[in-house]
Design an enzyme around this catalytic site. Structure first.
Site, PDB file in Angstrom:
ATOM      1  N   LYS B  92       0.814  -1.219   0.000  1.00 20.83           N
ATOM      2  CA  LYS B  92       0.000   0.000   0.000  1.00 20.83           C
ATOM      3  C   LYS B  92       0.846   1.267   0.000  1.00 20.83           C
ATOM      4  O   LYS B  92       0.458   2.290  -0.556  1.00 20.83           O
ATOM      5  CB  LYS B  92      -0.938   0.002   1.208  1.00 20.83           C
ATOM      6  CG  LYS B  92      -1.963  -1.134   1.220  1.00 20.83           C
ATOM      7  CD  LYS B  92      -3.104  -0.876   0.259  1.00 20.83           C
ATOM      8  CE  LYS B  92      -4.103  -2.031   0.248  1.00 20.83           C
ATOM      9  NZ  LYS B  92      -5.125  -1.871  -0.800  1.00 20.83           N
ATOM     10  N   GLU B 114      -9.676   6.160   2.905  1.00 20.21           N
ATOM     11  CA  GLU B 114     -10.569   5.127   3.421  1.00 20.21           C
ATOM     12  C   GLU B 114      -9.709   3.917   3.735  1.00 20.21           C
ATOM     13  O   GLU B 114      -8.636   3.748   3.148  1.00 20.21           O
ATOM     14  CB  GLU B 114     -11.631   4.757   2.372  1.00 20.21           C
ATOM     15  CG  GLU B 114     -11.199   3.707   1.336  1.00 20.21           C
ATOM     16  CD  GLU B 114     -10.079   4.166   0.396  1.00 20.21           C
ATOM     17  OE1 GLU B 114      -9.890   5.387   0.260  1.00 20.21           O
ATOM     18  OE2 GLU B 114      -9.393   3.298  -0.182  1.00 20.21           O
ATOM     19  N   SER B 381       1.787  -9.658  -0.799  1.00 18.37           N
ATOM     20  CA  SER B 381       1.449  -8.229  -0.733  1.00 18.37           C
ATOM     21  C   SER B 381       1.645  -7.612   0.644  1.00 18.37           C
ATOM     22  O   SER B 381       1.809  -6.408   0.762  1.00 18.37           O
ATOM     23  CB  SER B 381       0.012  -8.009  -1.201  1.00 18.37           C
ATOM     24  OG  SER B 381      -0.885  -8.785  -0.434  1.00 18.37           O
TER      25      SER B 381
END
Ligand SMILES: Cc1ncc(COP(=O)(O)O)c(C=O)c1O
Lengths: 274, 399
Positions: B92, B114, B381
């Site tokens: 991210k 968000e 990830s």
């Protein structure tokens, strides 16, 4: 002349602004909605915006979000909303009904089937919050094929080039969102509204309604002095939310009558004499 | 395949994507498009982005050969792209660094985000602290409960976390609320969307920032293995880590691309988040894409053991890659993901995020059907520290 045009031309000859309430179909339940629509017309509204409930009302504030959630508790679908309009039309042939909502329920039904059924039910216009003009060419074509008016939003941040684009597509009236924010917010600036409306009038040849953030008689009246229509949503939905079932029609009726009165008491456009 | 150059000017990937938002947001999106178009070609911006990725995020992330686990599975070799080693523990941050640099250049002093699992919220709070910006994170109140540690991490980093009580109280509702904030405060506020969803230019922009994953992988594979993998495997929530790996490979048609969605308690139950596998196209959150919805077009609550995959939509580019057949999409249940989580812990000493465990679980299914000299590159990830309470609970242990 269709119903929306007739209403605005009558109002023009009477030198009045239109009063447009917004309610969510199926709030608080499906049985109440049609009765409420008739009550609204008895209390003097000129056109009804009927909200189609959606699970993700991104452009709405808490009040209208909750109304959507109440309606969805009863699983009110787009088909149910169309049935309510058809029911309303049995008794009322003159008050235009504009559906207002989000894209996905229409996507799920399909453009073609939706416009055919909407036309058969007596819907006069449709405003889809998340179909901006850029994504609307095919959609508008379908609506116009069935004689339904595509209603579009304009906002304080809409640049002139887009106003022209909207002017080409829109029919019926356009809806000027009077503030940056979601429905139910309360920081409307009259000065801004006035100056923006005169800019819009350079391109928009159809009536302009103003909504978002109109909560009291004073503001309604001031907007009526500037715009062709005053749209009131959250304040009415609040009245529905806070009313006991037995008093609901009477409470909403009284609220709408007071707004009607305020709007009709606007200072005369040209001479400024009350 | 002809040169892949999507999206078009208005953000369309075939029939998907686009800008389906209320009028009030259009000018903000137009401005963002203009600024992003400028800076994506600006050498100074790109230099700063890659410098931050190197010195702050810790890139490049290595490719690691999970040899013991591969031997145990007895088929293709499983390679892991180690996004879990990034600062803040997931992919991210690649995106939040990029968008924060853009926000700074646009003169915005406040960022909003968000979050579902909290990973994107943490990554946003992190860059806000790094660049001295105010940060507000919207998070569904259900997720606030599920991801208490990440909520505290965000607060430690100076962010304000606002629980969202509307709708299903999860990621999609947090996104709605962030959009509402943006409409209201568009003057000083930049909205960092955490995945390849939302209106144009977000799906394209987030993809571009995440493409560092696939670009590094191509170079590393060539250098270390002398060839590219036979298949890429990545989990798909909104789809950002997957598209980040896939995008640089789209033109290489002999490399399979497999996106793994969350089958939750099973795709034949109501409790899953397998959007591409089971959904139908529609419009939500500013773009046209596959959605999990009922027959009336209402969005249905989703379920996954991993909060980061618990989303009823998916990035529009994945919708397009599915329809044109370039990528395959499959689904993995909560139970299969958990088993892969434990396997990676025990065989490799790596604790994967539950999201990434979905990709691992599919690799574990596929590997035994392939030859030992074939290579599967799995996007790891994120790391699983954030998921320890959830995993413990599944085993009847409370921490
Ligand atoms: C570790 C990790 N992987 C994957 C995801 C899913 O997001 P995306 O599909 O955008 O990569 C998340 C989301 O929170 C995440 O935290």
């Amino acid at each position: 002349m269709n119903r929306i045009e007739s209403v605005f031309s009558r109002l023009k000859s009477q030198d009045k602004a239109a009063l447009i309430p917004f309610i969510t179909a199926g709030d608080p339940d499906s049985a109440t909605t049609v009765a409420l629509m008739h009550q609204l017309t008895r209390s003097g509204v000129d056109l009804i915006e009927l909200g189609v409930p959606f699970s993700d009302p991104m452009a709405d504030g808490p009040t209208i979000q909750r109304s959507s959630e109440r309606a969805l508790k009863h699983h009110i679908s787009l088909k149910d909303v169309l049935a309510m309009v058809a029911q309303f039309r049995k008794m009322n042939q003159s008050t235009p009904v504009v559906l207002m909502g989000y894209a996905n329920p229409i996507e799920a039904m399909g453009y073609k089937r939706f416009v055919e059924e909407a036309s058969r039910s007596g819907v006069d216009g449709v405003l889809v919050v998340d179909y901006p003009p850029e994504e609307s060419a095919e959609w508008v074509r379908h609506l116009k094929d069935q004689g339904i008016d595509p209603i579009f939003l304009l906002s304080p941040t809409t640049p002139e080039s887009r106003v022209k684009h909207v002017a080409e597509l829109a029919k019926g009236y356009v809806y000027y969102v009077s503030l940056k924010g979601v429905t139910g917010a309360s920081h409307l600036d009259l000065q801004d509204v006035s100056s923006k409306l005169s800019q819009l009038r350079a391109h928009i040849r159809i009536p302009i309604g103003v909504g978002f953030g109109i909560r009291d008689e004073q503001t309604a009246r001031s907007i009526a002095e500037r715009a062709d229509a005053v749209v009131i949503g959250s304040r009415i939905v609040e009245e529905i939310e806070h009313s006991q079932a037995a008093d609901l029609l009477a409470n909403v009726g009284a609220l709408v009558e007071s707004l009607r009165h305020a709007i009709d008491a606007r200072s005369n456009h040209s001479s400024d004499i009350g | 395949m002809k040169m892949y150059d999507l999206p078009d000017k208005r953000g369309h990937f075939g029939p998907y994507g686009g800008t389906f938002v209320a009028e009030t947001l259009i000018s903000a999106l137009d401005e963002l498009c203009k600024q992003y178009e400028y800076y994506r070609g600006d050498a100074e911006f790109q230099t700063e982005f890659f410098r931050e990725l190197k010195h702050y995020v810790g890139r490049p992330s290595p490719i690691y050969h999970a040899r013991r686990w591969s031997d145990h599975l007895g088929g293709a070799q499983i390679l892991l792209k180690r996004e879990d080693l990034n600062h803040t523990g997931a992919h991210k941050i690649n995106n939040t660094v990029g968008q924060a640099l853009l926000a700074r250049r646009m003169g915005k002093s406040r960022i909003i985000a968000e979050t579902g699992a909290g990973q994107h919220g943490v990554a946003s709070a992190t860059v806000a602290a790094r660049y001295g910006m105010e940060c507000v994170v919207y998070m569904g109140s259900e997720d606030v409960k599920r991801q208490a540690t990440n909520v505290y991490r965000m607060k430690l980093l100076g962010a304000t976390v606002i629980p969202v009580d509307s709708g299903s109280r999860t990621l999609k509702d947090a996104l709605n609320e962030a959009m509402r904030d943006w409409v209201t405060n568009v003057g000083n506020t930049y909205y960092i969307i955490g995945t390849v969803a939302g209106p144009h230019p977000y799906p394209m922009m987030v993809r571009d920032f995440q493409a560092v994953i696939g670009n590094e992988a191509r170079q590393q594979m060539q250098e270390e293995y002398g060839r590219q993998p036979d298949a890429l495997i990545a989990c798909v929530g909104g789809g950002s880590n997957a598209i980040g790996l896939f995008y640089p490979y789209i033109g290489e048609e002999n490399v399979r691309m497999i996106g793994v969605e969350a089958a939750g308690k099973g795709i034949d139950t109501q409790k899953h988040a397998a959007t591409l596998v089971t959904g139908r196209p529609g419009v939500l959150h500013g773009n046209r894409t596959y959605l999990i919805q009922d027959e009336n077009g209402q969005i249905i609550e989703t379920h996954s053991i991993s909060a980061g995959l618990d989303y009823p939509g998916v990035g529009p580019e994945h919708a397009w890659l599915k329809d044109c057949g370039r990528a395959e999409y499959v689904a993995i249940t909560d139970g299969e993901a958990l088993a892969a989580f434990h396997a990676l812990c025990r065989f490799e000493g790596i604790m994967p995020a539950l999201e990434s465990s979905h990709a691992l679980a599919y690799a574990a299914k596929l590997a035994p059907t392939l030859r030992k000299d074939q290579l599967l590159l799995v996007n790891l990830s994120g790391r699983g520290d954030k998921d320890m309470a959830t995993v413990a609970q599944q085993s009847g242990i409370s921490l």
